[in-house]
Every structure is written in C-alpha cells, then in structure tokens.
Enzyme design. Structure first.
Site, short mmCIF file in Angstrom:
data_model
loop_
_atom_site.label_atom_id
_atom_site.label_comp_id
_atom_site.label_asym_id
_atom_site.label_seq_id
_atom_site.Cartn_x
_atom_site.Cartn_y
_atom_site.Cartn_z
N LYS A 1 -5.77 10.16 14.88
CA LYS A 1 -5.17 11.02 13.86
C LYS A 1 -5.11 12.48 14.32
O LYS A 1 -4.20 13.23 13.94
CB LYS A 1 -5.93 10.88 12.55
CG LYS A 1 -5.78 9.50 11.92
CD LYS A 1 -4.32 9.11 11.73
CE LYS A 1 -4.16 7.75 11.09
NZ LYS A 1 -2.74 7.39 10.86
N TYR B 1 -7.09 0.82 10.61
CA TYR B 1 -8.24 1.69 10.34
C TYR B 1 -9.53 0.87 10.28
O TYR B 1 -10.16 0.75 9.23
CB TYR B 1 -8.05 2.50 9.04
CG TYR B 1 -7.25 1.78 7.98
CD1 TYR B 1 -7.87 0.94 7.07
CD2 TYR B 1 -5.88 1.94 7.92
CE1 TYR B 1 -7.14 0.28 6.11
CE2 TYR B 1 -5.13 1.27 6.96
CZ TYR B 1 -5.77 0.44 6.05
OH TYR B 1 -5.03 -0.23 5.10
N TYR C 1 -10.40 6.08 15.49
CA TYR C 1 -9.43 6.40 14.43
C TYR C 1 -9.25 7.91 14.30
O TYR C 1 -8.12 8.41 14.21
CB TYR C 1 -9.93 5.81 13.11
CG TYR C 1 -9.01 6.05 11.94
CD1 TYR C 1 -7.83 5.32 11.80
CD2 TYR C 1 -9.31 7.00 10.97
CE1 TYR C 1 -6.99 5.53 10.71
CE2 TYR C 1 -8.48 7.21 9.89
CZ TYR C 1 -7.31 6.47 9.76
OH TYR C 1 -6.47 6.69 8.70
N ASP D 1 6.83 -4.91 15.62
CA ASP D 1 5.53 -4.46 16.13
C ASP D 1 5.74 -3.05 16.65
O ASP D 1 6.31 -2.84 17.71
CB ASP D 1 5.05 -5.39 17.24
CG ASP D 1 3.72 -4.94 17.85
OD1 ASP D 1 3.23 -3.85 17.50
OD2 ASP D 1 3.17 -5.69 18.67
N VAL D 2 5.31 -2.06 15.88
CA VAL D 2 5.63 -0.67 16.22
C VAL D 2 4.93 -0.19 17.49
O VAL D 2 5.27 0.87 18.02
CB VAL D 2 5.29 0.29 15.05
CG1 VAL D 2 6.21 0.05 13.87
CG2 VAL D 2 3.82 0.17 14.65
N GLY E 1 0.78 -1.23 0.00
CA GLY E 1 0.00 0.00 0.00
C GLY E 1 0.81 1.27 0.00
O GLY E 1 1.80 1.41 -0.72
N ILE E 2 0.38 2.23 0.81
CA ILE E 2 1.04 3.53 0.87
C ILE E 2 2.48 3.40 1.33
O ILE E 2 3.37 4.05 0.80
CB ILE E 2 0.25 4.49 1.79
CG1 ILE E 2 -1.13 4.79 1.18
CG2 ILE E 2 1.02 5.79 1.99
CD1 ILE E 2 -2.05 5.58 2.09
N SER F 1 -4.51 11.81 8.64
CA SER F 1 -5.62 11.41 7.78
C SER F 1 -6.56 12.59 7.62
O SER F 1 -6.76 13.37 8.55
CB SER F 1 -6.39 10.24 8.40
OG SER F 1 -7.60 10.00 7.68
N ASP G 1 7.92 -3.57 9.15
CA ASP G 1 6.51 -3.95 9.12
C ASP G 1 6.32 -5.18 9.99
O ASP G 1 7.25 -5.98 10.15
CB ASP G 1 6.07 -4.25 7.68
CG ASP G 1 4.57 -4.09 7.47
OD1 ASP G 1 3.81 -4.78 8.19
OD2 ASP G 1 4.16 -3.30 6.61
#
Length: 256
Positions: free
Chosen positions: A159, A94, A155, A63-64, A19-20, A142, A39
């Site tokens: 953000k 999300y 969410y 695992d952030v 993805g992004i 976001s 990741d």
C-alpha cells in the site's frame, strides 16, 4: 442526483464482485457511467443490481496480476464498451501473517496482486484516456500505511507502493488531462474481512472491527458505502484539479 457529465463514459472497476468494489461499481453506475466489472470471481450479482437500478454493466473475468489476462481484458472491454474513461484499481488481497510466517512466495503473490496489477491496468487503459485528453485513475490504498500494527508487513509495503505509484503516475499524466488519486480506507466490513471472523455471517460487528472503530474520530465500523461518495467525486469533473493525492476515508483513525 446530478450526473457529472458521465453519459457515454465507461468505468472499469476491478474487484467488483463484492464488497468495496461492488459499492464503487453501483455508485458509478448511479452517476451515469457504463461499468466494466472486472474480477477473478463471477460479478453477476453486481451486474444484476446495476441492471435493476437502470444502469448498464458488463462482467469480465480477469487475473489482474497476470499480464496476458489484463491484455485480454483490455481487448474485451474495448470491443464491448468501446473505451475506458475511469479506471478503479480496487482489487487486492489482505492476509494477516506475522513476520516470521511470511515466505518470499507470500510476499511476491501479495505484491503482484496489490501493486503490480495497478501498473498493468494503467498500462492497458491510460493510452485511450491520453488520446481523448480526459481520464481518471483511482487506486485503492489503505490507512494501514498511516498506523502501526503487526502482521501486515507485506500488505503495508504494497500500500505504500500504491501511494508512491499514484503520485508518480499523476506527474506523468497530469498534462494530458488524466488525474490519478488514491483512496485509503480503514478496516471495512466486507465479505472478505468477515471471512476471517469466527462467525462470518454475523449481523453484529466483530470485536476486531469495533476495537479499530474506537480509535476513530467517528467511532463506528466502516461500510463500503462510506467510500463511494469520495470515489464519485474523484471520478467527476469537480475533481479535475485534484491529482496525486491520497484521501484517507477511515472515520478519522489517521489524521493528516
């Protein structure tokens, strides 16, 4: 494409498996950065694409939201690549949950991944930036923070926290050569967002995304590559006097 004095510099990109995050990693590799792909999932395909284009990348599982895992990542990145000059805090979750469905455990899990992780990653990698008096921290916000929709209370709160953290950290580090900014995408077609659709493998844009796009000044569905140019700018020398900002990259859905 001219590289922005990025030879010898290293970028750490979280959520880089797809993805992004993948689009960000590919673009920064194109700009000349060596990339640490971080990741919880395997990032081998992103690494393969970077290598095929002549770039350099190393993959790390992390695992952030876990302090010990981030500490291990820091040690592995420094041992393998020697430094971190650009930190891209892209990893996030999300889920769509109506207010009555959100349990405290859901809230805590989302906040830990979307917001606590940015604190942990910044704590891990900004000391080296400060020592070298050059660095970039780029956080993923976001555009949901600028619109009103149901089903994303946790969410949206996370953000909003990202935007506040970005402004505060920019204030803390601005006199030490480190800039801190955020990018706020709109609803973007990625494997993650497509997984919530009835047909995740469809080549057609889902009705949900098309409906969002109709409210944009540029009425088409956002793609990960739409964000990569802004990221490259924020990571470059050209953005050395830009800090504490949130840049809305959503086709003009939010107009501020």
């Amino acid at each position: 494409m001219a590289k922005h004095n990025s030879e010898g510099k290293v970028a750490v990109v979280t959520g880089a498996a797809q993805g992004i995050g993948r689009a960000y990693a590919l673009r920064l590799a194109e700009e000349g950065f060596a990339i640490a792909l971080a990741d919880i999932a395997e990032s081998s395909e992103t690494a393969r694409q970077i290598s095929a284009a002549g770039g350099a990348a190393e993959s790390f599982r992390v695992d952030v939201s876990d302090e010990s895992s981030v500490s291990q990542l820091r040690g592995d990145v420094l041992a393998t690549l020697g430094r971190c000059d650009v930190l891209v805090n892209n990893a996030g979750v999300y889920p769509f949950q109506l207010w009555d469905e959100i349990e405290y455990a859901d809230w805590r899990q989302l906040i830990s991944v979307n917001l606590d992780s940015m604190f942990l990653m910044a704590k891990a990698f900004t000391p080296g930036m400060r020592e070298r008096r050059w660095g970039r921290v780029i956080n993923q916000a976001s555009d949901v923070f600028g619109i009103v929709i149901k089903g994303v209370a946790h969410y949206t709160a996370s953000k909003g926290g990202v935007i506040g953290f970005t402004r505060a950290l920019a204030t803390e580090l601005g006199d030490q050569g480190v800039t801190v900014n955020a990018i706020a995408p709109g609803l973007t077609r990625t494997p993650g967002t497509m997984s919530r659709q009835p047909d995740p493998h469809s080549v057609e844009d889902p009705e949900e995304m098309v409906a969002f796009a109709q409210g944009q000044a540029i009425p088409r569905v956002e793609q990960p590559e739409d964000l990569a140019g802004v990221l490259a700018f924020l990571a470059s020398e050209d953005a050395s006097f830009v800090t504490g900002q949130t840049i809305w990259v959503d086709g003009g859905l939010v107009r501020v």
